[in-house]
Write a protein that holds these residues in place. Structure first.
Motif, PDB file in Angstrom:
ATOM      1  N   LEU A 707       0.830  -1.210   0.000  1.00  0.00           N
ATOM      2  CA  LEU A 707       0.000   0.000   0.000  1.00  0.00           C
ATOM      3  C   LEU A 707       0.861   1.255   0.000  1.00  0.00           C
ATOM      4  CD1 LEU A 707      -2.838  -0.937   2.532  1.00  0.00           C
ATOM      5  CD2 LEU A 707      -3.061  -0.651   0.062  1.00  0.00           C
ATOM      6  N   ALA A 708       2.005   1.174   0.679  1.00  0.00           N
ATOM      7  CA  ALA A 708       2.872   2.346   0.793  1.00  0.00           C
ATOM      8  C   ALA A 708       3.757   2.552  -0.431  1.00  0.00           C
ATOM      9  CB  ALA A 708       3.747   2.226   2.043  1.00  0.00           C
ATOM     10  N   THR A 709       4.031   1.472  -1.172  1.00  0.00           N
ATOM     11  CA  THR A 709       5.023   1.593  -2.238  1.00  0.00           C
ATOM     12  C   THR A 709       4.455   1.371  -3.628  1.00  0.00           C
ATOM     13  OG1 THR A 709       5.596  -0.755  -1.940  1.00  0.00           O
ATOM     14  CG2 THR A 709       6.887   0.877  -0.707  1.00  0.00           C
ATOM     15  N   THR A 710       3.212   0.901  -3.742  1.00  0.00           N
ATOM     16  CA  THR A 710       2.634   0.658  -5.069  1.00  0.00           C
ATOM     17  C   THR A 710       1.268   1.312  -5.154  1.00  0.00           C
ATOM     18  OG1 THR A 710       1.431  -1.388  -4.521  1.00  0.00           O
ATOM     19  CG2 THR A 710       3.773  -1.591  -5.065  1.00  0.00           C
ATOM     20  N   GLY A 711       0.796   1.412  -6.360  1.00  0.00           N
ATOM     21  CA  GLY A 711      -0.552   1.913  -6.591  1.00  0.00           C
ATOM     22  C   GLY A 711      -1.489   0.821  -7.048  1.00  0.00           C
ATOM     23  N   ASP A 712      -1.134  -0.445  -6.819  1.00  0.00           N
ATOM     24  CA  ASP A 712      -1.959  -1.569  -7.262  1.00  0.00           C
ATOM     25  C   ASP A 712      -3.302  -1.579  -6.543  1.00  0.00           C
ATOM     26  OD1 ASP A 712       0.216  -2.179  -8.727  1.00  0.00           O
ATOM     27  OD2 ASP A 712       0.851  -3.906  -7.543  1.00  0.00           O
ATOM     28  N   PRO A 713      -4.348  -2.085  -7.189  1.00  0.00           N
ATOM     29  CA  PRO A 713      -5.662  -2.186  -6.529  1.00  0.00           C
ATOM     30  C   PRO A 713      -5.573  -3.057  -5.273  1.00  0.00           C
ATOM     31  CG  PRO A 713      -5.871  -2.536  -8.901  1.00  0.00           C
ATOM     32  CD  PRO A 713      -4.405  -2.508  -8.606  1.00  0.00           C
ATOM     33  N   LEU A 714      -6.356  -2.673  -4.278  1.00  0.00           N
ATOM     34  CA  LEU A 714      -6.335  -3.394  -3.002  1.00  0.00           C
ATOM     35  C   LEU A 714      -6.699  -4.866  -3.184  1.00  0.00           C
ATOM     36  CD1 LEU A 714      -6.141  -3.427   0.083  1.00  0.00           C
ATOM     37  CD2 LEU A 714      -8.531  -2.704   0.163  1.00  0.00           C
ATOM     38  N   LYS A 715      -7.664  -5.165  -4.039  1.00  0.00           N
ATOM     39  CA  LYS A 715      -8.094  -6.548  -4.235  1.00  0.00           C
ATOM     40  C   LYS A 715      -6.944  -7.407  -4.737  1.00  0.00           C
ATOM     41  CE  LYS A 715     -11.624  -9.316  -6.573  1.00  0.00           C
ATOM     42  NZ  LYS A 715     -12.782  -9.270  -7.516  1.00  0.00           N
ATOM     43  N   ASP A 716      -6.144  -6.860  -5.666  1.00  0.00           N
ATOM     44  CA  ASP A 716      -5.005  -7.618  -6.186  1.00  0.00           C
ATOM     45  C   ASP A 716      -3.959  -7.851  -5.102  1.00  0.00           C
ATOM     46  OD1 ASP A 716      -6.312  -7.513  -8.565  1.00  0.00           O
ATOM     47  OD2 ASP A 716      -5.066  -5.936  -9.443  1.00  0.00           O
ATOM     48  N   ILE A 717      -3.720  -6.844  -4.269  1.00  0.00           N
ATOM     49  CA  ILE A 717      -2.723  -6.982  -3.196  1.00  0.00           C
ATOM     50  C   ILE A 717      -3.155  -8.057  -2.206  1.00  0.00           C
ATOM     51  CG2 ILE A 717      -1.611  -5.790  -1.271  1.00  0.00           C
ATOM     52  CD1 ILE A 717      -1.798  -3.214  -2.866  1.00  0.00           C
ATOM     53  N   GLN A 719      -5.131 -10.608  -2.684  1.00  0.00           N
ATOM     54  CA  GLN A 719      -5.026 -11.944  -3.282  1.00  0.00           C
ATOM     55  C   GLN A 719      -3.572 -12.392  -3.368  1.00  0.00           C
ATOM     56  OE1 GLN A 719      -7.072 -11.616  -7.020  1.00  0.00           O
ATOM     57  NE2 GLN A 719      -9.108 -11.858  -6.110  1.00  0.00           N
ATOM     58  N   ARG A 720      -2.657 -11.460  -3.601  1.00  0.00           N
ATOM     59  CA  ARG A 720      -1.246 -11.831  -3.710  1.00  0.00           C
ATOM     60  C   ARG A 720      -0.674 -12.348  -2.389  1.00  0.00           C
ATOM     61  NH1 ARG A 720      -0.400  -7.299  -7.275  1.00  0.00           N
ATOM     62  NH2 ARG A 720       0.410  -6.041  -5.568  1.00  0.00           N
ATOM     63  N   VAL A 721      -1.205 -11.866  -1.264  1.00  0.00           N
ATOM     64  CA  VAL A 721      -0.687 -12.336   0.025  1.00  0.00           C
ATOM     65  C   VAL A 721      -1.419 -13.579   0.517  1.00  0.00           C
ATOM     66  CG1 VAL A 721       0.028 -10.015   0.680  1.00  0.00           C
ATOM     67  CG2 VAL A 721      -2.217 -10.840   1.393  1.00  0.00           C
ATOM     68  N   GLY A 722      -2.309 -14.140  -0.325  1.00  0.00           N
ATOM     69  CA  GLY A 722      -2.937 -15.407   0.025  1.00  0.00           C
ATOM     70  C   GLY A 722      -4.217 -15.289   0.807  1.00  0.00           C
ATOM     71  N   TYR A 723      -4.813 -14.085   0.853  1.00  0.00           N
ATOM     72  CA  TYR A 723      -6.056 -13.899   1.602  1.00  0.00           C
ATOM     73  C   TYR A 723      -7.189 -13.820   0.588  1.00  0.00           C
ATOM     74  CZ  TYR A 723      -8.157 -12.876   6.117  1.00  0.00           C
ATOM     75  OH  TYR A 723      -8.838 -12.959   7.305  1.00  0.00           O
ATOM     76  N   VAL A 724      -8.183 -14.673   0.711  1.00  0.00           N
ATOM     77  CA  VAL A 724      -9.226 -14.761  -0.305  1.00  0.00           C
ATOM     78  C   VAL A 724     -10.480 -13.986   0.080  1.00  0.00           C
ATOM     79  CG1 VAL A 724      -8.419 -16.968  -1.177  1.00  0.00           C
ATOM     80  CG2 VAL A 724     -10.038 -16.948   0.720  1.00  0.00           C
ATOM     81  N   ASP A 725     -10.667 -13.679   1.341  1.00  0.00           N
ATOM     82  CA  ASP A 725     -11.867 -12.969   1.804  1.00  0.00           C
ATOM     83  C   ASP A 725     -11.518 -11.497   1.997  1.00  0.00           C
ATOM     84  OD1 ASP A 725     -14.208 -12.085   2.873  1.00  0.00           O
ATOM     85  OD2 ASP A 725     -14.287 -13.506   4.521  1.00  0.00           O
ATOM     86  N   ALA A 726     -11.668 -10.689   0.940  1.00  0.00           N
ATOM     87  CA  ALA A 726     -11.258  -9.281   0.993  1.00  0.00           C
ATOM     88  C   ALA A 726     -12.039  -8.476   2.033  1.00  0.00           C
ATOM     89  CB  ALA A 726     -11.391  -8.647  -0.387  1.00  0.00           C
ATOM     90  N   PRO A 727     -13.392  -8.582   2.127  1.00  0.00           N
ATOM     91  CA  PRO A 727     -14.108  -7.788   3.143  1.00  0.00           C
ATOM     92  C   PRO A 727     -13.644  -8.105   4.565  1.00  0.00           C
ATOM     93  CG  PRO A 727     -15.637  -8.637   1.498  1.00  0.00           C
ATOM     94  CD  PRO A 727     -14.325  -9.302   1.229  1.00  0.00           C
ATOM     95  N   ASN A 728     -13.437  -9.387   4.857  1.00  0.00           N
ATOM     96  CA  ASN A 728     -12.966  -9.751   6.194  1.00  0.00           C
ATOM     97  C   ASN A 728     -11.566  -9.203   6.449  1.00  0.00           C
ATOM     98  OD1 ASN A 728     -13.079 -11.164   8.731  1.00  0.00           O
ATOM     99  ND2 ASN A 728     -11.742 -12.697   7.849  1.00  0.00           N
ATOM    100  N   PHE A 729     -10.713  -9.242   5.418  1.00  0.00           N
ATOM    101  CA  PHE A 729      -9.364  -8.687   5.559  1.00  0.00           C
ATOM    102  C   PHE A 729      -9.427  -7.195   5.882  1.00  0.00           C
ATOM    103  CE2 PHE A 729      -5.593  -6.569   4.073  1.00  0.00           C
ATOM    104  CZ  PHE A 729      -4.575  -7.388   4.514  1.00  0.00           C
ATOM    105  N   ILE A 730     -10.301  -6.456   5.190  1.00  0.00           N
ATOM    106  CA  ILE A 730     -10.406  -5.006   5.413  1.00  0.00           C
ATOM    107  C   ILE A 730     -10.855  -4.729   6.833  1.00  0.00           C
ATOM    108  CG2 ILE A 730     -11.660  -2.931   4.719  1.00  0.00           C
ATOM    109  CD1 ILE A 730     -11.711  -4.081   1.865  1.00  0.00           C
ATOM    110  N   ARG A 731     -11.801  -5.520   7.345  1.00  0.00           N
ATOM    111  CA  ARG A 731     -12.259  -5.320   8.729  1.00  0.00           C
ATOM    112  C   ARG A 731     -11.117  -5.574   9.716  1.00  0.00           C
ATOM    113  NH1 ARG A 731     -17.003  -7.811   6.711  1.00  0.00           N
ATOM    114  NH2 ARG A 731     -16.254  -9.862   7.380  1.00  0.00           N
TER     115      ARG A 731
END
Length: 763
Positions: A707-717, A719-731
């Motif tokens: 988040l600090a070094t790239t402008g990639d979409p949050l969803k892609d980031i 998924q890249r770290v192996g977390y499949v539930d994006a809403p739960n991750f955001i919470r």
């Protein structure tokens, strides 16, 4: 109705009646005396909120003007050199016109450089004398204006003044002077804005709505900058008296012989004071409507109060009665013990039931039951453990006889992860009603071994060993039917109580380790490993085997008991002193041989040459016990060091593989050859975090970095770290950091921009 039999339900009814009727009585008694004050307060508070909003809007516009002046001061097109250059003068004038267009309240914008005889605007370049002739202020002469343009050191707003234009028209305007560069003690120029008074008054009027009264904006010296009048006007003397004694807040004052309500707010940004003055007579128009409203309210509430109280009480009590019935049913199904008495308040009964279920839920932490049983295998003393824990885990040790089975397989890859999980679920709890036996499975630290604690009651005249043999065969048959697999089995001695489970476990481990055959389905009984009876003059082999196994596991308690049993058996055998000393060599040799097998060769150096020739058997026993304690400490240290090494390797593995979505405690345990329950417990002890928390922390750190070094979409980031539930991750991210991922990215971007600006200034 049964509801009326409940004291809690009746309390609800009386509470609602009290809540509904008491305000009505108070309102009837005090409404006429307090109506005017209440209405005044409401209107004044509303006016205060509206005036605050107007202040925010005007302050925001003034801040915009300051920012425009700041941008002008740093605009290369508007430097003194570029403005004076005939080639770039047109570009500078166009730039001023662009800045003027950025704010709707700017009537005209002028740029003046100190000591210059010209002044620049969005319409072109003018000689100062020509400018002073075209823009004539009634109370601001030409020389004073020039001096202010050269001397102003901080943003200054001139009061509204009449300005004569070349076409003969006059407008009431304010002049706002901003020195450039802003906040510089030695500015090189001034940006002057001309603002129509109507622009500010329209901003205030749009915020105050249908307000009828006077509105003023005073500068930090108490001078009126804007005077907006609706409906009436104050004399100059009254206005000046009002301004001289004005304080921020809400106050009352007699003006023009009438009572007025005054609301004043001071701006912390520029020190201006915003004031509204409204005749108090405006409040009384609403008082007459209150009388009818109160009479109607009194009649309605008195007539419907009891019915409403009944309905509310029923609505409030219905879910409580359902919960009470549910708690009572669960208490009856779980057993009569511990239930609260029925005469207690329903809320107290619900609270007790919730506390009971909460305490049970807290105990259901993963692998807690396995850890509990592991402690039994290591330390024994089952009867001294808390009955609450045994009950919570569904365990019972009230059988007459107990023993331990160690089951495993030759190769670690013989059973897959799924099959091993099936075995763990199968062995979790076994019952053999025909044999009066039950068993509880335990995952041992080795991936290829399981422990099974068996308790049974003897049947008829069956010998204990025969009963044990039948139970072992029943266990093997159960595993064969469920998994098509027959394990290698080691069986410990059967004891009369559960307090010797640690000894039976040591014996089962010895039997498993010393099995004669290595084929699948081999069963080795510890009782069958001893020497024939004719060799009974020597220390029994099973005692030496248990001693060796207890030393290998670092179990000092069982080792000390084996040495004590061996020496006491020699003392009661009435052998000669020489033969007794020779028999002691077996104990010492077992200790030293075990130490050598474990790689602790330095223990040989601690053996005293005269150990076997001391003055008494007590001294010999103390020496042997000292060697055992020392060896057990070394084994414990080695185990901890090896365990620490494994955990470090697992942590390093997680640091690399944390982005694998299939990563789990079971897969990692299987990969490193240890049981999941042992890994769960050891990982938390060594790292301070459980397995899931550790993986989450690594994924969180990587997401924060990206988040600090790239402008990639949050969803892609994510998924890249192996977390499949994006809403739960955001919470969870917001819970950990206090910010959403988007907010975190903006904060870091702002901090990076500030650091870059600081580095640029230093350079």
């Amino acid at each position: 109705m049964t509801y009326f039999k409940s004291r809690l339900f009746m309390n609800y009814i009386w509470s609602y009646l009290f809540i509904l009727l008491l305000p009505l009585v108070c309102l009837t008694v005090f409404v006429y005396r307090n109506a005017v004050d209440n209405l005044r307060s409401e209107i004044e508070q509303a006016r205060l909120a509206q005036l605050t909003q107007a202040k925010v809007i005007v302050d925001g516009r003034m801040k915009e003007l300051g920012e425009i002046a700041s941008r002008i001061s740093y605009d290369k097109r508007l430097t003194a050199y570029r403005v004076h250059d005939p080639i770039y003068a047109g570009e500078a004038i166009a730039a001023l016109d662009q800045y003027k267009a950025t704010s709707s309240i700017i009537g005209e914008l002028y740029l003046y450089f100190h000591g210059d005889d010209r002044i620049y605007s969005s319409k072109g370049l003018n000689d100062y004398d020509v400018f002073a002739e075209n823009v004539r202020f009634r109370q601001w002469d030409k020389d004073t204006l020039l001096r202010d343009l050269n001397d102003v050191r901080y943003p200054t707003m001139r009061p509204a003044d009449s300005v004569a234009k070349p076409n003969g028209l006059q407008e009431t305007m304010l002049a706002y002077l901003n020195p450039i560069t802003p906040n510089n003690p030695h500015p090189h120029g001034t940006v002057m804005y001309l603002i129509k008074e109507s622009e500010l008054t329209s901003l205030i009027d749009s915020t105050l709505g249908n307000y009828k009264g006077l509105t003023y904006i005073l500068d930090n010296r108490g001078r009126p900058l804007v005077d907006n009048r609706q409906g009436e006007a104050l004399t100059d003397a009254e206005a000046q008296s009002l301004f001289d004694t004005l304080t921020p807040g809400i106050s009352a004052r007699d003006l023009n012989g009438k009572a007025h309500s005054i609301v004043a707010i001071r701006s912390a940004t520029n020190g201006w004071t915003y004031v509204t003055v409204m005749p108090s007579a405006q409040f009384f128009s609403s008082v007459f409507h209150v009388r009818s409203f109160v009479i109607m309210l009194f009649a309605i509430v008195v007539a419907a109060g009891a019915a409403i109280a009944l309905l509310l009480a029923r609505a409030q009590y219905r879910p409580i009665s359902s919960l009470v019935a549910f708690a009572a049913a669960k208490t009856e199904s779980d057993g009569p013990a511990g239930g609260p008495p029925a005469s207690r308040n329903e809320l107290d009964r619900i609270r007790s039931a919730l506390q009971d279920y909460s305490s049970r839920a807290d105990l259901q932490e993963p692998f807690a039951r396995n850890h509990f049983l592991s402690l039994l295998l290591k330390h024994g003393h089952a009867r001294s453990l808390a009955p609450e824990l045994q009950e919570a885990f569904g365990l019972s040790f009230d059988r007459a006889r107990h023993f331990v089975i160690v089951a495993g397989w030759e190769e670690s890859g013989e059973l897959g992860r799924a099959e091993r999980q099936e075995m763990a679920e199968l062995l979790a709890q076994l019952e053999f009603p025909a044999l009066n036996a039950e068993g509880y499975g335990v995952e041992l630290s080795q991936l290829d071994q399981f422990g099974l604690i068996i308790g049974f009651d003897p049947v008829g005249g069956t010998e204990a060993f025969e009963h044990v043999r039948r139970i072992v065969e029943a266990v093997r048959s159960t595993m064969l039917e469920a998994l098509d697999f027959i394990p290698v089995v080691g069986v410990g001695t059967c004891y009369a109580g559960p307090d010797q489970l640690n000894q039976s476990f040591i014996e089962a481990c010895s039997a498993f380790e010393l099995r004669v055959s290595s084929g699948s389905g081999t069963v080795t009984y510890f009782e069958k490993l001893s020497y024939p009876s004719e060799q009974a003059v020597w220390i029994p082999s099973n005692t030496l085997m248990k001693l060796a196994q207890s030393l290998k596991q670092g179990n000092d308690g069982v080792a000390a008991q084996m040495i004590g049993d061996a020496l006491r058996s020699m003392q009661t055998s009435e052998q000669s002193a020489l033969l007794t000393r020779c028999m002691c060599l077996d104990v010492l040799n077992t200790i030293l041989k075990t130490a050598s097998e474990l790689g602790h060769h330095r223990l040989l150096q601690d053996v005293s040459p005269n150990m076997l020739y001391g003055k008494s058997m007590d001294e010999l026993e103390r020496g042997l016990l000292g060697l055992c304690s020392q060896l057990c400490r070394l084994v414990e240290q080695s185990n901890r060091k090896e365990e620490q090494c494994v955990i470090e390797r697992i942590a390093a593995h997680l640091d690399v593989q944390y982005a694998d979505a299939s990563l789990s405690l079971e897969t990692v345990a299987f990969e490193f050859g240890i049981s999941p329950s042992h890994l769960s417990r050891s990982f938390k002890e060594k790292t301070g975090l459980n397995f899931v928390q550790y993986v989450w922390q690594r994924r969180l750190e990587q997401v924060m970095r990206e988040l600090a070094t790239t402008g990639d979409p949050l969803k892609d980031i994510i998924q890249r770290v192996g977390y499949v539930d994006a809403p739960n991750f955001i919470r969870k991210f917001k819970k950990e950091t206090g910010h959403t991922p988007g907010q975190y990215r903006k904060l870091f971007a702002a901090a990076s921009a500030a650091e870059a600006a600081a580095e640029l200034e230093e350079a």
